[in-house]
Design an enzyme around this catalytic site. Structure first.
Site, PDB file in Angstrom:
ATOM      1  N   TRP A 107       0.188  -1.990  -1.882  1.00 29.69           N
ATOM      2  CA  TRP A 107       1.354  -2.635  -2.500  1.00 29.69           C
ATOM      3  C   TRP A 107       1.875  -3.751  -1.611  1.00 29.69           C
ATOM      4  O   TRP A 107       2.292  -4.809  -2.095  1.00 29.69           O
ATOM      5  CB  TRP A 107       2.450  -1.617  -2.816  1.00 29.69           C
ATOM      6  CG  TRP A 107       2.109  -0.698  -3.956  1.00 29.69           C
ATOM      7  CD1 TRP A 107       1.981   0.660  -3.899  1.00 29.69           C
ATOM      8  CD2 TRP A 107       1.841  -1.066  -5.321  1.00 29.69           C
ATOM      9  NE1 TRP A 107       1.650   1.145  -5.147  1.00 29.69           N
ATOM     10  CE2 TRP A 107       1.558   0.125  -6.024  1.00 29.69           C
ATOM     11  CE3 TRP A 107       1.813  -2.281  -6.012  1.00 29.69           C
ATOM     12  CZ2 TRP A 107       1.249   0.130  -7.404  1.00 29.69           C
ATOM     13  CZ3 TRP A 107       1.500  -2.278  -7.370  1.00 29.69           C
ATOM     14  CH2 TRP A 107       1.237  -1.080  -8.043  1.00 29.69           C
ATOM     15  N   ASP A 177      10.386  -3.271  -0.144  1.00 31.96           N
ATOM     16  CA  ASP A 177       9.975  -2.578  -1.354  1.00 31.96           C
ATOM     17  C   ASP A 177      10.103  -1.085  -1.045  1.00 31.96           C
ATOM     18  O   ASP A 177       9.349  -0.546  -0.241  1.00 31.96           O
ATOM     19  CB  ASP A 177       8.520  -2.942  -1.682  1.00 31.96           C
ATOM     20  CG  ASP A 177       7.962  -2.161  -2.874  1.00 31.96           C
ATOM     21  OD1 ASP A 177       8.694  -1.341  -3.453  1.00 31.96           O
ATOM     22  OD2 ASP A 177       6.780  -2.396  -3.205  1.00 31.96           O
ATOM     23  N   LYS A 201       9.867   6.345  -9.814  1.00 35.05           N
ATOM     24  CA  LYS A 201       9.480   7.363  -8.837  1.00 35.05           C
ATOM     25  C   LYS A 201      10.675   8.234  -8.443  1.00 35.05           C
ATOM     26  O   LYS A 201      10.612   9.436  -8.563  1.00 35.05           O
ATOM     27  CB  LYS A 201       8.849   6.702  -7.625  1.00 35.05           C
ATOM     28  CG  LYS A 201       7.393   6.301  -7.910  1.00 35.05           C
ATOM     29  CD  LYS A 201       7.038   4.917  -7.516  1.00 35.05           C
ATOM     30  CE  LYS A 201       5.661   4.537  -8.059  1.00 35.05           C
ATOM     31  NZ  LYS A 201       5.327   3.151  -7.787  1.00 35.05           N
TER      32      LYS A 201
HETATM   33  C1  LIG Z   1       4.687   1.958  -7.842  1.00 33.29           C
HETATM   34  C2  LIG Z   1       4.904   0.922  -6.824  1.00 33.29           C
HETATM   35  C3  LIG Z   1       4.926  -0.452  -7.140  1.00 33.29           C
HETATM   36  C4  LIG Z   1       4.677  -0.969  -8.541  1.00 33.29           C
HETATM   37  O1  LIG Z   1       5.798  -0.768  -9.301  1.00 33.29           O
HETATM   38  P1  LIG Z   1       5.904  -1.335 -10.803  1.00 33.29           P
HETATM   39  O2  LIG Z   1       7.293  -0.928 -11.167  1.00 33.29           O
HETATM   40  O3  LIG Z   1       4.831  -0.674 -11.609  1.00 33.29           O
HETATM   41  O4  LIG Z   1       5.727  -2.812 -10.751  1.00 33.29           O
HETATM   42  C5  LIG Z   1       5.180  -1.346  -6.129  1.00 33.29           C
HETATM   43  N1  LIG Z   1       5.389  -0.949  -4.861  1.00 33.29           N
HETATM   44  C6  LIG Z   1       5.346   0.358  -4.518  1.00 33.29           C
HETATM   45  C7  LIG Z   1       5.593   0.749  -3.099  1.00 33.29           C
HETATM   46  C8  LIG Z   1       5.107   1.316  -5.487  1.00 33.29           C
HETATM   47  O5  LIG Z   1       5.080   2.619  -5.139  1.00 33.29           O
END
Ligand SMILES: *Cc1c(COP(=O)(O)O)cnc(C)c1O
Length: 365
Positions: A107, A177, A201
């Site tokens: 990511w 993030d 999540k």
């Molecule tokens: C799941 C995830 C994403 C992607 O998220 P979306 O909402 O599907 O764009 C990005 N970064 C991390 C760390 C993730 O766990």
């Protein structure tokens, strides 16, 4: 019919992921008509007093849980964390500036690649050569003096690693993030210039993205940006520039109330620490299972491990699924197993997995 509707298996999915049962039950109770309103939350105007109240309370509860004050704006947007990979540099990375991206996983890599479409990016501290099995030390980071910001991924969902403490960046804003560990423990959110997370999540359902941004950084958003992608516009309109995902915001609000009922972030942190400790203890008990993350970098949210062979891993996944333990297959890019045990994942589910792991090892080890 009724038992199949209420029986829940243990859902280890990485996302969209398990939600708190009390949240689902309240949503179910109030789905057809909100008490005192006579309409579903999905059917009312986002400009109504009722919805404004739901949004304001969700944000107030989030602020209370995190100790954020008015210097940070809370935005509820759409497009997932992936749209933030673009919005962050579009708003914060000015011409002639460089942004530092710390490369700790798939990511993090995706975030850096999107930023490169917008401006100058310095990728540093990469642990790719170690299969992203660890978080880099401070000595491995080459940060740009006067950078526009430093970007980190607080929890690497696919590889199962987590920053225990974010890196020191001095006056340079830290951008994170935090999709897969936001609100999993007390975190000094005030330290971040901007922090974002897809909701699916730890916060609620998919379709909603949380962005927390320090007010002074809004001055960087150019009026040339597409309106919907402009943090300043979204902040000035309190996330109501256009129709927001109202039902998802309602569920995020219920999730905040659920977290408060558990004693807030200190409460959920001790539950999360206990769950992860039980699982890692089983992984470390014999040589049969092998954790893939270095011990000091282990994630409390995504526990990744291997078995002695791919054949055994396939068998493990099939038998676990048959035993009501769903979603344990690791991400296709890394293989192995991954148990995602976010805030809403019940402790009994971890115990059930540990029991299953013992039985499986006895039978096949
Ligand atoms: C799941 C995830 C994403 C992607 O998220 P979306 O909402 O599907 O764009 C990005 N970064 C991390 C760390 C993730 O766990």
């Amino acid at each position: 019919m009724s038992s199949s509707l209420t029986h829940r298996i243990y859902n280890f999915s990485a996302g969209p992921a398990v939600m708190p049962r009390p949240v689902l039950e309240q949503a179910q109770r109030d789905l057809v008509a909100l008490p005192g309103v006579g309409m579903s939350v999905m059917e009312i105007s986002h400009r109504s007093k009722t919805f404004e109240g739901i949004l304001a309370r969700a944000v107030a509860d989030l602020r209370e849980l995190t100790g954020l004050d008015e210097r940070h704006k809370v935005l509820l947007l759409q497009g997932g964390a992936s749209l933030q990979f673009s919005m962050v540099p579009m708003n914060l990375l000015g011409a002639g500036q460089t942004a530092d991206y710390i490369d700790t996983g798939s990511w993090a890599d995706k975030a850096a690649k999107e930023a490169k479409r917008v401006g100058s990016v310095n990728v540093t501290g990469s642990t790719k050569a170690d299969h992203y099995s660890r978080i880099p030390d401070a000595s491995e980071l080459t940060l740009t003096p006067g950078a526009a910001y430093v970007h980190i991924t607080t929890n690497n969902t696919i590889e199962g690693t987590e920053w225990k403490e974010p890196p020191a960046t001095g006056d340079v804003p830290l951008v994170a993030d935090a999709s897969s560990n936001i609100l999993s423990r007390p975190m000094e959110l005030r330290r971040f210039g901007l922090i974002y997370a897809g909701a699916q999540k730890n916060l609620g359902p998919s379709g909603l993205t949380l962005v927390i941004v320090r007010e002074d950084l809004l001055a960087r958003s150019s009026s040339d940006l597409p309106t919907m992608l402009n943090y300043k516009v979204q902040a000035e309109n309190d996330s109501l520039y256009n129709t927001p995902p109202t039902f998802a915001i309602y569920l995020l609000g219920l999730t905040m109330q659920w977290l408060k009922s558990l004693g807030g972030l200190p409460g959920i942190a001790s539950i999360n620490a206990r769950k992860a400790a039980k699982l890692y203890a089983e992984i470390d008990r014999t040589g049969f299972y092998r954790g893939t993350a270095r011990k000091d970098s282990r994630s409390l949210m995504n526990v990744t491990f291997r078995l002695p062979s791919e054949e055994l891993e396939k068998m493990f996944d099939t038998e676990a699924t048959a035993n009501g333990l769903d979603g344990l297959k690791g991400h296709r890019s890394v293989g192995g197993m991954r148990a995602s045990i976010y805030n809403a994942f019940p402790e009994q589910g971890v115990e059930a997995l540990v029991d299953f792991m013992r039985d499986f090892e006895t039978k096949r080890g």
